[in-house]
Design a protein around this motif. Structure first.
Motif, PDB file in Angstrom:
ATOM      1  N   GLU A 140      77.965 -19.464  -2.857  1.00  0.00           N
ATOM      2  CA  GLU A 140      78.234 -20.807  -2.328  1.00  0.00           C
ATOM      3  C   GLU A 140      79.126 -21.606  -3.273  1.00  0.00           C
ATOM      4  O   GLU A 140      80.084 -22.262  -2.828  1.00  0.00           O
ATOM      5  N   ILE A 141      78.828 -21.558  -4.569  1.00  0.00           N
ATOM      6  CA  ILE A 141      79.622 -22.313  -5.542  1.00  0.00           C
ATOM      7  C   ILE A 141      81.039 -21.759  -5.627  1.00  0.00           C
ATOM      8  O   ILE A 141      82.018 -22.507  -5.693  1.00  0.00           O
ATOM      9  N   ARG A 142      81.163 -20.442  -5.602  1.00  0.00           N
ATOM     10  CA  ARG A 142      82.496 -19.832  -5.631  1.00  0.00           C
ATOM     11  C   ARG A 142      83.315 -20.280  -4.423  1.00  0.00           C
ATOM     12  O   ARG A 142      84.506 -20.598  -4.539  1.00  0.00           O
ATOM     13  N   ASN A 143      82.667 -20.338  -3.273  1.00  0.00           N
ATOM     14  CA  ASN A 143      83.345 -20.742  -2.046  1.00  0.00           C
ATOM     15  C   ASN A 143      83.788 -22.207  -2.115  1.00  0.00           C
ATOM     16  O   ASN A 143      84.913 -22.549  -1.716  1.00  0.00           O
ATOM     17  N   ILE A 144      82.915 -23.078  -2.636  1.00  0.00           N
ATOM     18  CA  ILE A 144      83.266 -24.491  -2.770  1.00  0.00           C
ATOM     19  C   ILE A 144      84.465 -24.659  -3.698  1.00  0.00           C
ATOM     20  O   ILE A 144      85.405 -25.411  -3.402  1.00  0.00           O
ATOM     21  N   LEU A 145      84.449 -23.946  -4.817  1.00  0.00           N
ATOM     22  CA  LEU A 145      85.554 -24.046  -5.772  1.00  0.00           C
ATOM     23  C   LEU A 145      86.859 -23.539  -5.166  1.00  0.00           C
ATOM     24  O   LEU A 145      87.903 -24.206  -5.259  1.00  0.00           O
ATOM     25  N   ASN A 146      86.798 -22.375  -4.540  1.00  0.00           N
ATOM     26  CA  ASN A 146      88.016 -21.785  -3.984  1.00  0.00           C
ATOM     27  C   ASN A 146      88.663 -22.655  -2.911  1.00  0.00           C
ATOM     28  O   ASN A 146      89.887 -22.670  -2.754  1.00  0.00           O
ATOM     29  N   LYS A 147      87.839 -23.373  -2.167  1.00  0.00           N
ATOM     30  CA  LYS A 147      88.357 -24.206  -1.069  1.00  0.00           C
ATOM     31  C   LYS A 147      88.753 -25.605  -1.526  1.00  0.00           C
ATOM     32  O   LYS A 147      89.279 -26.381  -0.722  1.00  0.00           O
ATOM     33  N   ASN A 148      88.513 -25.923  -2.797  1.00  0.00           N
ATOM     34  CA  ASN A 148      88.763 -27.284  -3.261  1.00  0.00           C
ATOM     35  C   ASN A 148      89.482 -27.311  -4.607  1.00  0.00           C
ATOM     36  O   ASN A 148      89.107 -28.054  -5.509  1.00  0.00           O
ATOM     37  N   HIS A 149      90.510 -26.472  -4.714  1.00  0.00           N
ATOM     38  CA  HIS A 149      91.419 -26.489  -5.857  1.00  0.00           C
ATOM     39  C   HIS A 149      90.711 -26.152  -7.173  1.00  0.00           C
ATOM     40  O   HIS A 149      91.051 -26.691  -8.233  1.00  0.00           O
ATOM     41  N   GLY A 150      89.717 -25.269  -7.092  1.00  0.00           N
ATOM     42  CA  GLY A 150      89.013 -24.849  -8.293  1.00  0.00           C
ATOM     43  C   GLY A 150      88.853 -23.344  -8.341  1.00  0.00           C
ATOM     44  O   GLY A 150      89.190 -22.632  -7.384  1.00  0.00           O
ATOM     45  N   THR A 151      88.348 -22.840  -9.449  1.00  0.00           N
ATOM     46  CA  THR A 151      88.096 -21.412  -9.603  1.00  0.00           C
ATOM     47  C   THR A 151      86.837 -21.202 -10.428  1.00  0.00           C
ATOM     48  O   THR A 151      86.500 -22.017 -11.296  1.00  0.00           O
ATOM     49  N   MET A 152      86.138 -20.109 -10.176  1.00  0.00           N
ATOM     50  CA  MET A 152      84.985 -19.716 -10.997  1.00  0.00           C
ATOM     51  C   MET A 152      85.512 -19.002 -12.244  1.00  0.00           C
ATOM     52  O   MET A 152      86.501 -18.261 -12.175  1.00  0.00           O
ATOM     53  N   SER A 153      84.874 -19.229 -13.375  1.00  0.00           N
ATOM     54  CA  SER A 153      85.288 -18.552 -14.606  1.00  0.00           C
ATOM     55  C   SER A 153      84.167 -17.664 -15.120  1.00  0.00           C
ATOM     56  O   SER A 153      83.025 -17.738 -14.667  1.00  0.00           O
ATOM     57  N   GLU A 154      84.512 -16.821 -16.077  1.00  0.00           N
ATOM     58  CA  GLU A 154      83.526 -15.937 -16.692  1.00  0.00           C
ATOM     59  C   GLU A 154      82.600 -16.737 -17.610  1.00  0.00           C
ATOM     60  O   GLU A 154      82.998 -17.779 -18.146  1.00  0.00           O
ATOM     61  N   PRO A 155      81.376 -16.252 -17.839  1.00  0.00           N
ATOM     62  CA  PRO A 155      80.458 -16.939 -18.749  1.00  0.00           C
ATOM     63  C   PRO A 155      81.075 -17.118 -20.131  1.00  0.00           C
ATOM     64  O   PRO A 155      81.644 -16.180 -20.697  1.00  0.00           O
ATOM     65  N   GLY A 156      81.001 -18.326 -20.660  1.00  0.00           N
ATOM     66  CA  GLY A 156      81.524 -18.614 -21.982  1.00  0.00           C
ATOM     67  C   GLY A 156      82.928 -19.170 -21.994  1.00  0.00           C
ATOM     68  O   GLY A 156      83.376 -19.723 -23.008  1.00  0.00           O
ATOM     69  N   ALA A 157      83.638 -19.045 -20.870  1.00  0.00           N
ATOM     70  CA  ALA A 157      85.024 -19.507 -20.824  1.00  0.00           C
ATOM     71  C   ALA A 157      85.120 -21.028 -20.902  1.00  0.00           C
ATOM     72  O   ALA A 157      86.114 -21.576 -21.393  1.00  0.00           O
ATOM     73  N   VAL A 158      84.097 -21.718 -20.441  1.00  0.00           N
ATOM     74  CA  VAL A 158      84.110 -23.177 -20.369  1.00  0.00           C
ATOM     75  C   VAL A 158      83.030 -23.812 -21.245  1.00  0.00           C
ATOM     76  O   VAL A 158      83.228 -24.890 -21.801  1.00  0.00           O
ATOM     77  N   ALA A 159      81.896 -23.143 -21.373  1.00  0.00           N
ATOM     78  CA  ALA A 159      80.730 -23.738 -22.038  1.00  0.00           C
ATOM     79  C   ALA A 159      81.037 -24.230 -23.447  1.00  0.00           C
ATOM     80  O   ALA A 159      80.438 -25.225 -23.906  1.00  0.00           O
ATOM     81  N   TRP A 160      81.964 -23.606 -24.146  1.00  0.00           N
ATOM     82  CA  TRP A 160      82.275 -23.998 -25.518  1.00  0.00           C
ATOM     83  C   TRP A 160      82.869 -25.401 -25.589  1.00  0.00           C
ATOM     84  O   TRP A 160      82.896 -26.030 -26.657  1.00  0.00           O
TER      85      TRP A 160
END
Length: 251
Positions: free
Chosen positions: A111-131
């Motif tokens: 669901e989250i991947r779908n929301i991101l893809n449809k609204n100018h976003g992308t899912m990232s790998e674990p650790g890519a953003v958390a830092w």
């Protein structure tokens, strides 16, 4: 904040509207049940104390709170929720960190991947953003009678690491281990925080405007509306004018 508002500020403006619509009830019940896994006595369980405090903010009945605690401790049967993080990017390169609480991991990830893809976003790998985020204790003071000097001295003496002025008051920031002591000291001084929580704050912020800002706000709303998303954290800031427009429109 120099005339600009972070996503955390926008969420506080939206919080009252969400509470009136009853949107927070499900999340608060989950927070209580999850916290109660570590013990049903709030005196020895800081996470449970915070969850119960939140239940009072949304006027949750005491019986509902009690049942949520009992489900967490196993005294009553109930769904077992799993907690984990999802990371991604939004419009304008916005970094997104989502706290998830769900009993259906695969479903919510899709669901989250779908929301991101449809609204100018992308899912990232674990650790890519958390830092880009750090966990902190946050107290928001919106009391016109409190002076910066008074709050600064009180908070730092109790163990806070910083006090920041905002357009509507102050933010008191602490390490998670010092959060309870700082909160207690402020409340002992008869200063009631309008918000108190352990949260994730961004190290740095990026400024969004125009279409990027509007798309980011829309995406944040869609993510926040998902019942399995406990909290959404982002590293953007927008103009106060745009934030006020969004609040006025009931977004």
């Amino acid at each position: 904040m120099g005339g600009h508002s972070h996503w955390s500020t926008i969420k506080r403006h939206k919080g009252a509207q969400d509470a009136k619509r009853g949107k927070t009830f499900t999340r608060v019940i989950r927070d209580i049940s999850i916290a109660a896994r570590s013990g049903g006595d709030p005196d020895g369980n800081p996470a449970l104390r915070q969850a119960i405090a939140k239940s009072k903010e949304v006027n949750m009945p005491a019986d509902t709170v009690k049942r949520a605690i009992q489900r967490g401790t196993g005294e009553l049967p109930g769904v077992q929720f799993e907690e984990f993080m999802l990371e991604g990017y939004g419009p304008g390169g916005t970094a997104l960190l989502l706290e998830i609480s769900t009993d259906k991991r695969n479903r919510v990830v899709a669901e989250i991947r779908n929301i991101l893809n449809k609204n100018h976003g992308t899912m990232s790998e674990p650790g890519a953003v958390a830092w880009q985020f750090h966990k902190k204790g946050l107290l928001v003071i919106e009391n016109a009678t409190v002076t910066e000097e008074q709050l600064f001295e009180l908070a730092l003496e109790a163990g806070a690491e910083d006090v920041k002025q905002t357009p509507t008051g102050f933010e008191v920031i602490s390490e998670p281990a010092d959060f309870e002591a700082v909160k207690a000291a402020i409340e002992k001084a008869q200063i009631e925080p309008s918000l108190s929580e352990l949260t994730f704050l961004a190290h740095n912020h990026i400024q969004l405007a125009g279409k990027d800002a509007e798309q980011a706000l829309k995406l944040m709303d869609l993510l926040d509306e998902n019942e399995d998303v406990a909290k959404v954290h982002a590293n953007f800031e927008i103009s106060d004018e745009l934030m006020e427009k969004m609040v006025a429109e009931g977004a």
